[in-house]
Design a protein around this motif. Sequence first.
Motif, short mmCIF file in Angstrom:
data_model
loop_
_atom_site.label_atom_id
_atom_site.label_comp_id
_atom_site.label_asym_id
_atom_site.label_seq_id
_atom_site.Cartn_x
_atom_site.Cartn_y
_atom_site.Cartn_z
N PRO A 1 -4.09 6.26 7.30
CA PRO A 1 -4.32 5.62 8.60
C PRO A 1 -4.32 4.11 8.49
CG PRO A 1 -6.40 6.38 7.67
CD PRO A 1 -5.33 6.85 6.75
N PRO A 2 -4.16 3.39 9.62
CA PRO A 2 -4.14 1.93 9.59
C PRO A 2 -5.41 1.37 8.93
CG PRO A 2 -3.56 2.73 11.77
CD PRO A 2 -4.05 3.92 10.99
N GLN A 3 -5.25 0.27 8.22
CA GLN A 3 -6.36 -0.34 7.50
C GLN A 3 -6.78 -1.65 8.14
OE1 GLN A 3 -7.78 1.03 4.56
NE2 GLN A 3 -6.55 2.81 5.12
N VAL A 4 -8.04 -1.98 7.94
CA VAL A 4 -8.53 -3.31 8.28
C VAL A 4 -7.83 -4.30 7.34
CG1 VAL A 4 -10.62 -4.74 8.30
CG2 VAL A 4 -10.74 -2.35 9.04
N PHE B 1 -16.35 -5.63 -2.38
CA PHE B 1 -16.05 -5.15 -1.03
C PHE B 1 -14.57 -5.28 -0.71
CE2 PHE B 1 -20.66 -6.42 -0.05
CZ PHE B 1 -21.11 -5.20 -0.50
N THR C 1 -10.58 -4.03 -4.25
CA THR C 1 -11.00 -3.03 -5.24
C THR C 1 -10.32 -1.70 -4.92
OG1 THR C 1 -12.98 -2.61 -3.89
CG2 THR C 1 -13.28 -3.93 -5.89
N TRP D 1 -10.56 2.71 -6.10
CA TRP D 1 -11.44 3.72 -6.68
C TRP D 1 -10.86 4.23 -7.99
CZ3 TRP D 1 -16.12 4.07 -4.96
CH2 TRP D 1 -16.40 3.81 -3.62
N ILE E 1 -15.89 1.86 -8.17
CA ILE E 1 -14.93 0.84 -7.76
C ILE E 1 -14.55 -0.05 -8.93
CG2 ILE E 1 -15.45 0.76 -5.29
CD1 ILE E 1 -17.05 -1.83 -5.86
N ASP F 1 -6.93 6.53 -3.14
CA ASP F 1 -7.97 5.85 -3.92
C ASP F 1 -7.72 4.35 -4.03
OD1 ASP F 1 -9.43 8.09 -4.26
OD2 ASP F 1 -8.93 8.39 -6.38
N ARG G 1 -7.46 2.45 -1.61
CA ARG G 1 -8.05 1.81 -0.44
C ARG G 1 -6.98 1.06 0.36
NH1 ARG G 1 -12.79 -1.67 -1.47
NH2 ARG G 1 -13.44 -1.00 0.59
#
Lengths: 275, 275
Positions: A13-16, A140, A143, A145, A154, A258, A260
Motif C-alpha cells: 500500500p502507499p507509504q508515508v 523511526f 530502517t 525489519w 529494526i 520487511d 518498510r
Amino acid sequence: LECSGNGRVFLEPPQVGIRWELGAVGTAEWKGVPLAAVLERAGVKPNAVEVILEGADKGEFKEPNPRTPGVIPYARSLPLAKAKAPEVLLAYEMNGEPLPPRHGHPVRAVVAGWYGMASVKWLKRIVVTDRTFDGYFQTFMYTTWDSRHGLPTIVPVTEIQVKAQVARPAPYEVVPKGEPYRIYGAAWAGGSDVAKVEVSTDGGQSWTVAKLIGEPVTYAWRFWEHEWRTPERAGPHVIMARATDSRGRVQPMERDHDRRDAVISHVLPIEIEVR
Amino acid sequence: LECSGNGRVFLEPPQVGIRWELGAVGTAEWKGVPLAAVLERAGVKPNAVEVILEGADKGEFKEPNPRTPGVIPYARSLPLAKAKAPEVLLAYEMNGEPLPPRHGHPVRAVVAGWYGMASVKWLKRIVVTDRTFDGYFQTFMYTTWDSRHGLPTIVPVTEIQVKAQVARPAPYEVVPKGEPYRIYGAAWAGGSDVAKVEVSTDGGQSWTVAKLIGEPVTYAWRFWEHEWRTPERAGPHVIMARATDSRGRVQPMERDHDRRDAVISHVLPIEIEVR
C-alpha cells in the motif's frame, strides 16, 4: 548515490514519505578527504564503536507519529569499520567544482556503496562514540525489519542493493508500433559491479540480455541498452529490467514488505502504450 | 508493577495508546525462580549481551505508523546484568496462588524495579543473544528520548521512577466542606525506598509531609495518608502528592516531553469539588 526511497511511489500500500518516482538516484565524481584520514589524525580510542555525522540541516516532524523531540538536526552514524573504509569521503568537490549549496556546501559525507541517507550534507560535526546511536533517522526512519531468532528487529538502512532502472521508455510513454526503439537505462549494485542486465518487454514472461555500455566503475551506475522492435499490435505493454551483480545477487521480482518504506530494489513495471 | 503508560490520560497533547488513568499499577507477592538460576544452568557464553523474553501474546499494528511487520509476538530484551540480577524472576505464583491466566499463566517474568512492559507474560521462549535486540516494543513503543552529544537517541524504557499517587479523593470527587477528610494513596520508587511523601491541597502552593504507613518493602508500593480538614468555602480544589526516594530523587512537577507517551511520573493534579 541512490535515495533509499527511490521508487516509493510504486509501493503498495502507499507509504508515508516523499513519493519519489525514478529520479532519486545519480552518479557524480566526488573529491574529498577520506574520513579515515581525519579519524587517524584525531585519534580514535579503542572503545569507539560508531561515528556520528551531524549536518546543519534541521527540522521537526509533528505528524505523523512518531514525532521528533522538537527541532532536531539531521544525523546518522556509521559503524567504525565503514567510517574507516576508503570509500567514505568528506567531499568538497562534485564533478570538478566546489560543492553547490544544495549538494552540501561546503563539505558533505559521501558514503559510497550505501544509500544516500548516510551521505550527510552540510557537515557540521563528527562525533566518535562508544555506544550505538539510535537517532531518529536510523530508528523511526531509514530502517528495515530484520529477523533475529524469529523475532523482528529494526536495522538501519545501509548497503545499496543491485538494481536496474529503465530511463526510456518513461512510464505511460506512447511509442509507435512496428518500429525500432532503443530501451535504455542504468544499473548499479553498491560496492559490487553489475554483471548482467536483462530486459522484458512482455511484463516479465520472457527476458533478453541487454548490452552493457562502457566500463564498470565501482560505486557508479552503468548504462545499458536494448534495441527493441515495437509490436505491430497497438495496446498497453509493460517494460521491465533486472540486474545481477558480480556477487550473483539478482534483483527480486517481488517487494519485500520487511523493507518498510525504503530499499525499493524489486523490479518495477514501466507501463507504456503502443499506438 | 507499574505500566509505563500509567496516567497517560493526563498528558498534553493527547497521546496515541491506551488512555490509562491512575489504575495501571499494583503490588503483588510473586513466587518463582530467579532468571539468573536458569541462565546459570543453561550456561551463558562470554559474548552474550542481552536476554530476550518472548511471550505467547501476539498481534499486529496496522495503524498508526509505524506498523508491525505483520503479526509479531510480544518480546522485550534485558541487558545481561539486569537479567542476572536477583530481583528478576520467572514467576509461577501470584499472592500464593498459581498465576491466573490474565497475569501470565503458567509462567511470566517479573522484572522488579522496571516498568511493567519488561515483565513479559505467558513466557514462551528465552533467547540469549550477542547483539542488541531492537524489537518493536523497545524501539517504536516503550522508548524515551535521551541526549547523546546533544543529539536525541531513543532508549528503551527501563527503571520505575519515584512517584506518589492519590487514591482518594478520586478525580472530580465531591467532598463535604469543613469536615475531616483522609487523603491517602501509595508511593513507590522502583528499587529504592520511598523516603517522604508530601501533599498539597492548594494546587501546589504549599506542601505538608504525609504519614507513611507500615514498613518499607523494596519493589513494593508504600501507603501514605494525610488528615485534611476540608475548606469552609465551597468550590474546586486541586490535590497533589509528590514523593522523594531514599536516593534523594524528587518527583518532578512538570512533564518531560522527551518521555514521549511513557514514564509518566510528574505530579498529577487531582481536581475535586468541595460542596
